[in-house]
Design a protein around this motif. Structure first.
Motif, PDB file in Angstrom:
ATOM      1  N   ALA A  95       2.581 -13.811  -0.385  1.00  0.00           N
ATOM      2  CA  ALA A  95       1.585 -14.883  -0.290  1.00  0.00           C
ATOM      3  C   ALA A  95       0.447 -14.597   0.674  1.00  0.00           C
ATOM      4  O   ALA A  95      -0.654 -15.135   0.519  1.00  0.00           O
ATOM      5  CB  ALA A  95       2.276 -16.190   0.112  1.00  0.00           C
ATOM      6  N   LYS A  96       0.664 -13.757   1.683  1.00  0.00           N
ATOM      7  CA  LYS A  96      -0.373 -13.528   2.689  1.00  0.00           C
ATOM      8  C   LYS A  96      -1.553 -12.769   2.097  1.00  0.00           C
ATOM      9  O   LYS A  96      -1.423 -12.035   1.122  1.00  0.00           O
ATOM     10  CB  LYS A  96       0.198 -12.761   3.874  1.00  0.00           C
ATOM     11  N   GLY A  97      -2.721 -12.925   2.747  1.00  0.00           N
ATOM     12  CA  GLY A  97      -3.922 -12.229   2.316  1.00  0.00           C
ATOM     13  C   GLY A  97      -4.868 -13.125   1.543  1.00  0.00           C
ATOM     14  O   GLY A  97      -4.546 -14.266   1.206  1.00  0.00           O
ATOM     15  N   GLU A  98      -6.041 -12.593   1.293  1.00  0.00           N
ATOM     16  CA  GLU A  98      -7.059 -13.327   0.541  1.00  0.00           C
ATOM     17  C   GLU A  98      -7.617 -12.429  -0.553  1.00  0.00           C
ATOM     18  O   GLU A  98      -7.787 -11.223  -0.369  1.00  0.00           O
ATOM     19  CB  GLU A  98      -8.196 -13.781   1.467  1.00  0.00           C
ATOM     20  N   GLY A  99      -7.931 -13.021  -1.683  1.00  0.00           N
ATOM     21  CA  GLY A  99      -8.550 -12.271  -2.778  1.00  0.00           C
ATOM     22  C   GLY A  99      -7.680 -11.111  -3.228  1.00  0.00           C
ATOM     23  O   GLY A  99      -6.482 -11.266  -3.488  1.00  0.00           O
ATOM     24  N   VAL A 100      -8.287  -9.907  -3.299  1.00  0.00           N
ATOM     25  CA  VAL A 100      -7.554  -8.734  -3.783  1.00  0.00           C
ATOM     26  C   VAL A 100      -6.453  -8.311  -2.825  1.00  0.00           C
ATOM     27  O   VAL A 100      -5.582  -7.504  -3.194  1.00  0.00           O
ATOM     28  CB  VAL A 100      -8.524  -7.546  -4.003  1.00  0.00           C
ATOM     29  N   MET A 101      -6.448  -8.843  -1.603  1.00  0.00           N
ATOM     30  CA  MET A 101      -5.452  -8.441  -0.617  1.00  0.00           C
ATOM     31  C   MET A 101      -4.163  -9.257  -0.716  1.00  0.00           C
ATOM     32  O   MET A 101      -3.192  -8.956  -0.017  1.00  0.00           O
ATOM     33  CB  MET A 101      -6.049  -8.534   0.790  1.00  0.00           C
ATOM     34  N   ILE A 102      -4.132 -10.267  -1.555  1.00  0.00           N
ATOM     35  CA  ILE A 102      -2.893 -11.018  -1.755  1.00  0.00           C
ATOM     36  C   ILE A 102      -1.833 -10.092  -2.356  1.00  0.00           C
ATOM     37  O   ILE A 102      -2.079  -9.395  -3.332  1.00  0.00           O
ATOM     38  CB  ILE A 102      -3.123 -12.233  -2.677  1.00  0.00           C
ATOM     39  N   GLY A 103      -0.665 -10.086  -1.733  1.00  0.00           N
ATOM     40  CA  GLY A 103       0.404  -9.198  -2.181  1.00  0.00           C
ATOM     41  C   GLY A 103       0.315  -7.801  -1.601  1.00  0.00           C
ATOM     42  O   GLY A 103       1.113  -6.926  -1.971  1.00  0.00           O
ATOM     43  N   GLN A 104      -0.640  -7.571  -0.692  1.00  0.00           N
ATOM     44  CA  GLN A 104      -0.799  -6.253  -0.074  1.00  0.00           C
ATOM     45  C   GLN A 104      -0.551  -6.276   1.441  1.00  0.00           C
ATOM     46  O   GLN A 104      -0.571  -5.214   2.071  1.00  0.00           O
ATOM     47  CB  GLN A 104      -2.211  -5.722  -0.335  1.00  0.00           C
ATOM     48  N   MET A 105      -0.284  -7.418   2.008  1.00  0.00           N
ATOM     49  CA  MET A 105      -0.134  -7.530   3.459  1.00  0.00           C
ATOM     50  C   MET A 105       1.297  -7.184   3.859  1.00  0.00           C
ATOM     51  O   MET A 105       2.268  -7.785   3.375  1.00  0.00           O
ATOM     52  CB  MET A 105      -0.494  -8.938   3.920  1.00  0.00           C
ATOM     53  N   LEU A 106       1.420  -6.202   4.718  1.00  0.00           N
ATOM     54  CA  LEU A 106       2.739  -5.741   5.142  1.00  0.00           C
ATOM     55  C   LEU A 106       3.476  -6.826   5.920  1.00  0.00           C
ATOM     56  O   LEU A 106       2.883  -7.544   6.729  1.00  0.00           O
ATOM     57  CB  LEU A 106       2.593  -4.496   6.011  1.00  0.00           C
ATOM     58  N   GLU A 107       4.762  -6.907   5.671  1.00  0.00           N
ATOM     59  CA  GLU A 107       5.593  -7.868   6.402  1.00  0.00           C
ATOM     60  C   GLU A 107       6.993  -7.255   6.614  1.00  0.00           C
ATOM     61  O   GLU A 107       7.779  -7.170   5.668  1.00  0.00           O
ATOM     62  CB  GLU A 107       5.692  -9.187   5.633  1.00  0.00           C
ATOM     63  N   PRO A 108       7.268  -6.783   7.848  1.00  0.00           N
ATOM     64  CA  PRO A 108       6.427  -6.904   9.050  1.00  0.00           C
ATOM     65  C   PRO A 108       5.338  -5.835   9.094  1.00  0.00           C
ATOM     66  O   PRO A 108       5.381  -4.855   8.343  1.00  0.00           O
ATOM     67  CB  PRO A 108       7.435  -6.688  10.174  1.00  0.00           C
ATOM     68  N   GLU A 109       4.352  -6.033   9.978  1.00  0.00           N
ATOM     69  CA  GLU A 109       3.304  -5.046  10.208  1.00  0.00           C
ATOM     70  C   GLU A 109       3.834  -3.941  11.121  1.00  0.00           C
ATOM     71  O   GLU A 109       4.863  -4.098  11.781  1.00  0.00           O
ATOM     72  CB  GLU A 109       2.089  -5.732  10.838  1.00  0.00           C
ATOM     73  N   PHE A 110       3.113  -2.821  11.159  1.00  0.00           N
ATOM     74  CA  PHE A 110       3.507  -1.691  11.999  1.00  0.00           C
ATOM     75  C   PHE A 110       2.551  -1.590  13.187  1.00  0.00           C
ATOM     76  O   PHE A 110       1.348  -1.374  13.002  1.00  0.00           O
ATOM     77  CB  PHE A 110       3.493  -0.389  11.189  1.00  0.00           C
ATOM     78  N   LYS A 111       3.076  -1.739  14.374  1.00  0.00           N
ATOM     79  CA  LYS A 111       2.246  -1.689  15.571  1.00  0.00           C
ATOM     80  C   LYS A 111       1.836  -0.255  15.896  1.00  0.00           C
ATOM     81  O   LYS A 111       2.572   0.694  15.647  1.00  0.00           O
ATOM     82  CB  LYS A 111       3.006  -2.259  16.773  1.00  0.00           C
ATOM     83  N   ILE A 112       0.639  -0.110  16.455  1.00  0.00           N
ATOM     84  CA  ILE A 112       0.235   1.151  17.076  1.00  0.00           C
ATOM     85  C   ILE A 112       0.618   1.044  18.542  1.00  0.00           C
ATOM     86  O   ILE A 112       0.010   0.289  19.304  1.00  0.00           O
ATOM     87  CB  ILE A 112      -1.265   1.420  16.879  1.00  0.00           C
ATOM     88  N   LEU A 113       1.639   1.775  18.937  1.00  0.00           N
ATOM     89  CA  LEU A 113       2.208   1.659  20.283  1.00  0.00           C
ATOM     90  C   LEU A 113       1.396   2.428  21.318  1.00  0.00           C
ATOM     91  O   LEU A 113       1.326   2.027  22.487  1.00  0.00           O
ATOM     92  CB  LEU A 113       3.654   2.159  20.280  1.00  0.00           C
ATOM     93  N   SER A 114       0.795   3.536  20.894  1.00  0.00           N
ATOM     94  CA  SER A 114      -0.070   4.301  21.795  1.00  0.00           C
ATOM     95  C   SER A 114      -1.071   5.087  20.967  1.00  0.00           C
ATOM     96  O   SER A 114      -0.812   5.417  19.799  1.00  0.00           O
ATOM     97  CB  SER A 114       0.736   5.254  22.693  1.00  0.00           C
TER      98      SER A 114
END
Length: 234
Positions: free
Chosen positions: A193-212
């Motif tokens: 469900a997350k995202g808008e327009g063409v990005m719906i269904g493309q949002m990672l869950e969970p996201e991957f953090k950049i730690l450094s």
């Protein structure tokens, strides 16, 4: 008699020519091959440590100086390791249009001002597999978001002959290691469900953090890569 024999031998020694050995002349010296000096790779390299593993990116700062300087500014200021995440995968688009996208998904106030657009027709770079480019809505509005290509997408290059927005995206670097990490992110679960327009269904869950995020020396085994397509336009 003995004195006579000694004199005879001495006389014989004076009359018989000495035997000498003629040696062939030494071969001419072979000059050492002249090789062109190897130019040191002075391009910046950046190591990103993520939840999924390490990624190393080579930055094309001579071909795309504005875009490269913007990315390095986030690295050097430590902002990239503060709020940046990989948050998008285009797995729903199919293998021919594969990329993962990252950027500031926290406080927009930490974004630096938008930068001028550097099209591929000027830089001589191209959107091949492994290319790193800036995300944007319109030319000149890119700030912090970038993406890594996991397939060739030549349609992302600038095309002056096309109608409408034909400026493409701004390539500024290339993945030199960590392809497996990027592919792991690409294959990760998404929110339906997350995202808008063409990005719906493309949002990672969970996201991957950049730690450094930090600059590193050029790896000895860094591949030549594919993003350099042509000489930059003067």
């Amino acid at each position: 008699m003995f004195s006579f024999l000694a004199l005879s031998l001495a006389a014989a020694a004076q009359t018989v020519p000495a035997q000498t050995t003629q040696l062939p002349p030494p071969p001419p010296a072979v000059p050492a091959p002249v090789t062109a000096p190897v130019e040191a790779d002075t391009r910046p390299y950046v190591e990103l440590v993520t939840d999924a593993g390490k990624i190393v990116i080579r930055i094309e700062n001579r071909r795309a100086p504005i875009t490269a300087a913007n990315f390095l500014r986030y690295v050097d200021s430590k902002r990239m390791a503060t709020v940046f995440k990989f948050y998008r995968t285009t797995r729903s688009w199919g293998e021919g249009n594969a990329l993962v996208q990252g950027g500031n998904r926290g406080d927009a106030r930490l974004n630096y001002p938008p930068i001028a657009h550097e099209p591929t027709t000027v830089t001589g770079l191209t959107h091949c597999k492994g290319a790193v480019a800036m995300a944007r809505l319109a030319p000149g509005d890119a700030t912090s978001d970038f993406f890594i290509l996991l397939s060739d997408i030549p349609g992302f290059d600038a095309d002056p002959s096309a109608s409408g927005d034909n400026a493409g995206f701004a390539v500024f670097g290339e993945l030199v290691s960590g392809l497996d990490v990027a592919e792991k992110i690409y294959a990760a679960p998404v929110s339906p469900a997350k995202g808008e327009g063409v990005m719906i269904g493309q949002m990672l869950e969970p996201e991957f953090k950049i730690l450094s995020a930090r600059r590193i020396a050029a790896p000895a085994d860094a591949p030549q890569g594919c993003v350099v397509k042509a000489a930059p336009r003067p």
